[in-house]
Design a protein around this motif. Structure first.
Motif, PDB file in Angstrom:
ATOM      1  N   LEU A  57       0.861  -1.178   0.000  1.00  0.00           N
ATOM      2  CA  LEU A  57       0.000   0.000   0.000  1.00  0.00           C
ATOM      3  C   LEU A  57       0.900   1.231   0.000  1.00  0.00           C
ATOM      4  N   ASN A  58       0.396   2.336  -0.544  1.00  0.00           N
ATOM      5  CA  ASN A  58       1.209   3.546  -0.571  1.00  0.00           C
ATOM      6  C   ASN A  58       1.043   4.377   0.702  1.00  0.00           C
ATOM      7  N   LYS A  59       0.473   3.788   1.728  1.00  0.00           N
ATOM      8  CA  LYS A  59       0.412   4.424   3.051  1.00  0.00           C
ATOM      9  C   LYS A  59       1.279   3.614   3.997  1.00  0.00           C
ATOM     10  N   TYR A  60       2.236   4.266   4.626  1.00  0.00           N
ATOM     11  CA  TYR A  60       3.161   3.542   5.485  1.00  0.00           C
ATOM     12  C   TYR A  60       3.496   4.378   6.708  1.00  0.00           C
ATOM     13  N   GLU A  61       4.208   3.762   7.625  1.00  0.00           N
ATOM     14  CA  GLU A  61       4.685   4.475   8.807  1.00  0.00           C
ATOM     15  C   GLU A  61       6.144   4.127   9.041  1.00  0.00           C
ATOM     16  N   VAL A  62       6.847   5.052   9.684  1.00  0.00           N
ATOM     17  CA  VAL A  62       8.254   4.846   9.989  1.00  0.00           C
ATOM     18  C   VAL A  62       8.465   5.049  11.481  1.00  0.00           C
ATOM     19  N   VAL A  63       9.447   4.345  12.018  1.00  0.00           N
ATOM     20  CA  VAL A  63       9.887   4.575  13.388  1.00  0.00           C
ATOM     21  C   VAL A  63      11.354   4.977  13.299  1.00  0.00           C
ATOM     22  N   ILE A  64      11.689   6.092  13.933  1.00  0.00           N
ATOM     23  CA  ILE A  64      13.028   6.672  13.867  1.00  0.00           C
ATOM     24  C   ILE A  64      13.634   6.655  15.258  1.00  0.00           C
ATOM     25  N   ILE A  65      14.821   6.085  15.366  1.00  0.00           N
ATOM     26  CA  ILE A  65      15.516   6.007  16.654  1.00  0.00           C
ATOM     27  C   ILE A  65      16.791   6.834  16.569  1.00  0.00           C
ATOM     28  N   THR A  66      16.902   7.854  17.404  1.00  0.00           N
ATOM     29  CA  THR A  66      18.096   8.685  17.497  1.00  0.00           C
ATOM     30  C   THR A  66      18.452   8.856  18.963  1.00  0.00           C
ATOM     31  N   LYS A  67      19.486   9.657  19.235  1.00  0.00           N
ATOM     32  CA  LYS A  67      19.879   9.926  20.624  1.00  0.00           C
ATOM     33  C   LYS A  67      18.794  10.678  21.383  1.00  0.00           C
ATOM     34  N   ASP A  68      17.866  11.289  20.657  1.00  0.00           N
ATOM     35  CA  ASP A  68      16.767  12.024  21.297  1.00  0.00           C
ATOM     36  C   ASP A  68      15.587  11.127  21.648  1.00  0.00           C
ATOM     37  N   GLY A  69      15.649   9.855  21.262  1.00  0.00           N
ATOM     38  CA  GLY A  69      14.572   8.925  21.590  1.00  0.00           C
ATOM     39  C   GLY A  69      14.009   8.245  20.357  1.00  0.00           C
ATOM     40  N   THR A  70      12.852   7.605  20.542  1.00  0.00           N
ATOM     41  CA  THR A  70      12.193   6.851  19.468  1.00  0.00           C
ATOM     42  C   THR A  70      10.899   7.550  19.084  1.00  0.00           C
ATOM     43  N   MET A  71      10.728   7.791  17.795  1.00  0.00           N
ATOM     44  CA  MET A  71       9.548   8.513  17.312  1.00  0.00           C
ATOM     45  C   MET A  71       8.900   7.718  16.175  1.00  0.00           C
ATOM     46  N   VAL A  72       7.581   7.581  16.250  1.00  0.00           N
ATOM     47  CA  VAL A  72       6.819   6.927  15.186  1.00  0.00           C
ATOM     48  C   VAL A  72       6.101   7.994  14.377  1.00  0.00           C
ATOM     49  N   LYS A  73       6.294   7.983  13.071  1.00  0.00           N
ATOM     50  CA  LYS A  73       5.611   8.913  12.175  1.00  0.00           C
ATOM     51  C   LYS A  73       4.591   8.123  11.362  1.00  0.00           C
ATOM     52  N   SER A  74       3.320   8.501  11.508  1.00  0.00           N
ATOM     53  CA  SER A  74       2.262   7.727  10.868  1.00  0.00           C
ATOM     54  C   SER A  74       1.015   8.590  10.690  1.00  0.00           C
ATOM     55  N   PRO A  75       0.269   8.419   9.587  1.00  0.00           N
ATOM     56  CA  PRO A  75       0.694   7.694   8.379  1.00  0.00           C
ATOM     57  C   PRO A  75       1.402   8.631   7.411  1.00  0.00           C
ATOM     58  N   ILE A  76       2.226   8.063   6.553  1.00  0.00           N
ATOM     59  CA  ILE A  76       2.876   8.802   5.472  1.00  0.00           C
ATOM     60  C   ILE A  76       2.327   8.236   4.170  1.00  0.00           C
TER      61      ILE A  76
END
Length: 259
Positions: A224-243
């Motif tokens: 599907l062309n709708k997705y989500e990402v989870v980004i892990i950096t030194k600032d923590g974990t962030m989920v971006k949804s939906p893209i």
């Protein structure tokens, strides 16, 4: 004569069709309600497809589309297939969604148990990866596998980590990982980008992930062309949804011979 009596006693009132005979003196006899075929996943029902993982300068990004396919039907269009474990660790899954929900509940409870201990320790990406390899290999060895592939990522000691584990316990780590159809289409794109620029920024990593998700949407019938990402950096974990990826089908009429 004695043998004949024993034989008669043993097989008198034998088992009903589809059940087993309860031999006298057995200590492991099961109640009648538990007799029968084992209850386990023999084939996935609702499934998710590719998961992509990419290391960038100072972090990790994991992406998965939000489609749950019921066989070949695009049945569920809002399923989350990424999981934030804590501020340093996350994962994504492909395969059977019910088995993912089972595994998710176990991981979330273990995270709560760790927080209740309040001893300063928590799951790191490498420790979660190691534990999951044991779980999946154990289930495979018992002929009762979890029909999933997991991509585990995060930061440990300031260094990005990405690991892959499948349903038979095969495990490895790499800065670029994809499973499902993405293992064939997305991995070459991710590897080329990473080898050309191993210190890419988060913005560049997100752009490359979006490009790969578009390719998978065009080529994978279960995506599907709708997705989500989870980004892990030194600032923590962030989920971006939906893209939602912007797609272009102007050349579709030129593709012939595959009807």
């Amino acid at each position: 004569m004695e043998t004949s009596l024993i034989s008669t006693e043993l097989w008198r009132n034998g088992p009903q069709p589809g059940s087993y005979y309860n031999f006298p003196g057995r200590l492991d006899t099961k109640p009648a309600a538990q007799v029968g075929a084992s209850k386990r996943t023999l084939a996935p029902t609702v499934t998710g497809t590719s998961v992509l993982g990419l290391c960038f300068d100072g972090g990790v990004i994991i992406a998965a589309d939000m489609l749950g396919s019921y066989g070949s039907m695009a049945r569920y269009r809002n399923l989350s297939r990424v999981l934030k474990v804590n501020d340093t660790t996350a994962l994504g899954i492909s395969g059977d969604y019910a088995d993912f929900q089972f595994m998710k509940s176990i991981i979330e409870q273990r995270v709560i148990d760790e927080e209740c201990l309040n001893d300063g320790f928590q799951y790191t990406p490498k420790s979660l990866f190691s534990w999951m390899t044991r779980v999946l290999y154990n289930r495979r060895s018992n002929f009762n596998p979890l029909w999933n592939t997991f991509v585990v990522g995060g930061l440990q000691d300031g260094e990005p980590f990405l690991g892959y584990i499948d349903k038979i316990g095969i495990a490895f780590n790499d800065p670029t990982i994809a499973c499902g159809f993405g293992a064939y289409l997305a991995v070459p794109l991710l590897r080329d980008a990473y080898e050309a620029n191993p210190k890419m920024s988060l913005a560049e990593a997100e752009k490359k992930i979006d490009e790969c998700m578009k390719v998978l949407y065009y080529r994978d019938a279960r995506s599907l062309n709708k997705y989500e990402v989870v980004i892990i950096t030194k600032d923590g974990t962030m989920v971006k949804s939906p893209i939602v990826s912007e797609t272009n089908w102007e050349v579709a009429h030129m593709i012939k011979g595959y009807e």
